[in-house]
Motif scaffolding. Structure first.
Motif, mmCIF file in Angstrom:
data_model
loop_
_atom_site.group_PDB
_atom_site.id
_atom_site.type_symbol
_atom_site.label_atom_id
_atom_site.label_comp_id
_atom_site.label_asym_id
_atom_site.label_seq_id
_atom_site.Cartn_x
_atom_site.Cartn_y
_atom_site.Cartn_z
ATOM 1 N N LYS A 285 0.867 -1.223 0.122
ATOM 2 C CA LYS A 285 -0.046 0.033 -0.042
ATOM 3 C C LYS A 285 0.908 1.355 0.070
ATOM 4 C CE LYS A 285 -4.077 -1.761 2.658
ATOM 5 N NZ LYS A 285 -4.812 -1.897 1.199
ATOM 6 N N SER B 154 1.448 4.789 1.714
ATOM 7 C CA SER B 154 0.780 5.573 3.164
ATOM 8 C C SER B 154 1.482 6.919 3.272
ATOM 9 C CB SER B 154 1.192 4.629 4.342
ATOM 10 O OG SER B 154 2.512 4.498 4.585
ATOM 11 N N GLU C 86 -0.913 -2.702 -9.828
ATOM 12 C CA GLU C 86 -0.783 -2.629 -8.530
ATOM 13 C C GLU C 86 -0.608 -1.538 -7.855
ATOM 14 O OE1 GLU C 86 -2.606 -6.104 -8.582
ATOM 15 O OE2 GLU C 86 -1.937 -5.467 -6.474
ATOM 16 N N LYS D 48 -3.806 0.542 -8.143
ATOM 17 C CA LYS D 48 -4.611 0.260 -7.116
ATOM 18 C C LYS D 48 -4.362 0.770 -5.721
ATOM 19 C CE LYS D 48 -5.417 -4.399 -9.061
ATOM 20 N NZ LYS D 48 -5.401 -6.018 -9.067
ATOM 21 N N ALA D 49 -2.837 0.728 -5.606
ATOM 22 C CA ALA D 49 -2.260 1.600 -4.345
ATOM 23 C C ALA D 49 -2.488 2.845 -4.368
ATOM 24 C CB ALA D 49 -0.950 1.062 -4.315
ATOM 25 N N SER E 35 -5.038 4.555 -5.820
ATOM 26 C CA SER E 35 -6.447 4.800 -5.610
ATOM 27 C C SER E 35 -6.770 4.444 -4.264
ATOM 28 C CB SER E 35 -7.188 3.345 -6.438
ATOM 29 O OG SER E 35 -8.440 3.556 -6.614
ATOM 30 N N THR E 36 -6.413 3.421 -3.754
ATOM 31 C CA THR E 36 -6.731 3.206 -2.385
ATOM 32 C C THR E 36 -6.303 4.302 -1.412
ATOM 33 O OG1 THR E 36 -6.506 0.659 -2.683
ATOM 34 C CG2 THR E 36 -6.090 1.396 -0.303
ATOM 35 N N LYS F 184 -8.753 7.127 -2.024
ATOM 36 C CA LYS F 184 -9.861 6.977 -1.452
ATOM 37 C C LYS F 184 -10.191 6.744 0.175
ATOM 38 C CE LYS F 184 -11.656 4.416 -5.664
ATOM 39 N NZ LYS F 184 -11.893 3.184 -6.120
ATOM 40 N N SER F 185 -8.876 6.621 0.710
ATOM 41 C CA SER F 185 -8.888 6.538 2.174
ATOM 42 C C SER F 185 -9.073 7.786 2.928
ATOM 43 C CB SER F 185 -7.451 6.098 2.530
ATOM 44 O OG SER F 185 -6.597 6.868 2.240
#
Ligand code: GCO
Length: 443
Positions: free
Chosen positions: A2, A4, A430, A433-434, A436-437, A440-441
């Motif tokens: 991810k 962060s 990937e 996706k990371a 986007s995550t 969205k977080s």
């Protein structure tokens, strides 16, 4: 894996803009409905493009644009940065091309309908060939043609554009295209590089006045790339050589915009090399901007050279991307802090940052952990600069999807989305996706 950020990071504020970026020639294809541009001509010359490819299809975005804006919306980004192909919207006689304008109106309206802010670049290197036939950026008249293009298009699309950028990376257009010739139009003389840079900056200033008139409600500015130069040693000779290189490659474009003058090294140029500057030009170039777009990828290391002032030293044992560019995020923080110290800056948007990696698509997945690490390191670098007081208000990943990487054709993949050029299928990597995550977080 991810991405962060510290929970109190300004990048996680809802007001901070996360986006993805592309450019017209690199993704659109659709060459039958636009005029030829200098990159069509350059691609047609032998041995200019690494894989002998061109932009005739690219990512077929001209036909797949609705699919692509759904992809962008699904990623959850706040904004999309794209460029308009000049030769698609303006006819050779300078009149508006209604079909071309409709293409971009549909695209931009679709983004707005999906609550995605639109950051539009007017010039991302695809100069109509008929203008190049008339001297291109060596001809001052091209700056006025650009002003007219900007006037027509900004009036036509004012209601669906949140931010206009006049130019993307005048350094690349002038130095790569006219001084060393590895980009279109492939000219290679120092005087050409410096004169084309001046006319590009003049075009920027002329267009800024038009944008502020037609679109006072949008955020209008320019996108500059910076490759911060570091000295190979503490020797005075290497430090002076590096300072010269930074003036020649980086501050050459920013100082006229923020201070209305070229770096002092211009005084050391012979008359043959010095650009022809007319009275009033520098004031036009220094027209105030609402934002500065900063593109950052890597740093360069220089040492003194007995004949050429400086010599770049390629990275040896340092981590590099698939472009061979050193991965050195500290230079990103350093650049942003130096810009903040040098100039009285408007808000900064990171309009490009990302990396090419050797991607493998396996069963619909690209496990590009190296690219995720690059984004993590460089988002941390931006966070550090913001903490140090730099007013960065947005970050765009380069690129939304794999695309035509100029003289390297389709051999380099920068996308957060993988493009299978045989089928034109898109696959979120990937890293996508990371990204986007993370976006969205935000709460
Ligand atoms: C640039 C251009 C992009 C490139 C990207 C990777 O910054 O050179 O804006 O079109 O594709 O930077 O080189």
């Amino acid at each position: 894996m991810k991405l962060s950020l510290p929970k109190n990071s300004r990048l996680l504020d809802k007001e901070f803009t996360f986006g993805v970026a592309t450019a017209s020639f690199q993704i659109e294809g659709g060459i039958a409905s636009r005029q030829a541009c200098i990159w069509d001509t350059f691609c047609a010359k032998p041995e200019t493009i690494a894989d002998n490819s061109d932009g005739s299809i690219a990512c077929d975005h001209f036909n797949l644009w609705e699919n692509d804006i759904n992809l962008i919306a699904d990623m959850g980004v706040d904004a999309y940065r794209l460029s308009i192909a000049w030769g698609r919207v303006i006819n050779e006689d300078g009149s508006a091309n209604a079909d071309g304008i409709d293409f971009y109106r549909n695209l931009l309206s679709g983004l707005k309908a999906r609550n995605i802010k639109t950051f539009v670049t007017l010039y991302h290197w695809d100069l109509p060939q008929h203008l190049e036939d008339n001297g291109g950026w060596l001809n001052r008249q091209t700056a006025y043609a650009f002003e007219q293009y900007a006037d027509i298009i900004s009036a036509e699309l004012a209601d669906v554009v949140d931010s206009w950028a006049t130019l993307n990376e005048p350094f690349c257009s002038s130095y790569l295209g006219y001084e060393i010739g590895i980009h279109a139009p492939g000219k290679a003389e120092q005087a050409f590089g410096r004169q084309s840079a001046h006319h590009l900056l003049l075009a920027h200033g002329l267009a800024m006045k038009v944008l502020q008139k037609n679109c006072p409600q949008s955020m209008n500015g320019i996108v500059l790339n910076f490759t911060p130069g570091y000295s190979a040693s503490d020797s005075e000779a290497d430090r002076q050589a590096t300072a010269y290189a930074n003036d020649y490659f980086n501050w050459w474009y920013s100082r006229p915009i923020f201070e209305g003058k070229y770096p002092d090294i211009i005084d050391s140029f012979t008359d043959e090399i010095k650009p022809k500057i007319l009275a009033g030009d520098m004031e036009i170039i220094a027209t105030p901007i609402d934002f500065l777009g900063v593109n950052f990828y890597t740093r360069a290391v220089y040492k003194a050279h007995p004949n050429d002032v400086f010599e770049e030293i390629p990275p040896t044992d340092a981590p590099v991307t698939d472009m061979g560019w050193e991965i050195y995020p500290a230079a990103f923080t350093g650049l942003l802090k130096e810009l903040n110290q040098r100039y009285s800056l408007p808000p900064i948007y990171i309009t490009e940052n990302g990396c090419a990696m050797k991607d493998n698509l396996t069963a619909g997945t690209v496990n590009d952990l190296g690219r995720i690490q690059y984004y993590q390191d460089h988002l941390n670098a931006v966070d550090e600069a913001i903490t140090a007081g730099v007013n960065v208000q947005g970050y765009f990943g380069w690129s939304l999807m794999d695309n035509f990487e100029w003289a390297l054709g389709y051999t380099k993949r920068f996308g957060l989305v993988y493009v299978d050029y045989d089928t034109q299928q898109r696959f979120l990597k990937e890293s996508g996706k990371a990204y986007s995550t993370l976006i969205k977080s935000r709460t």
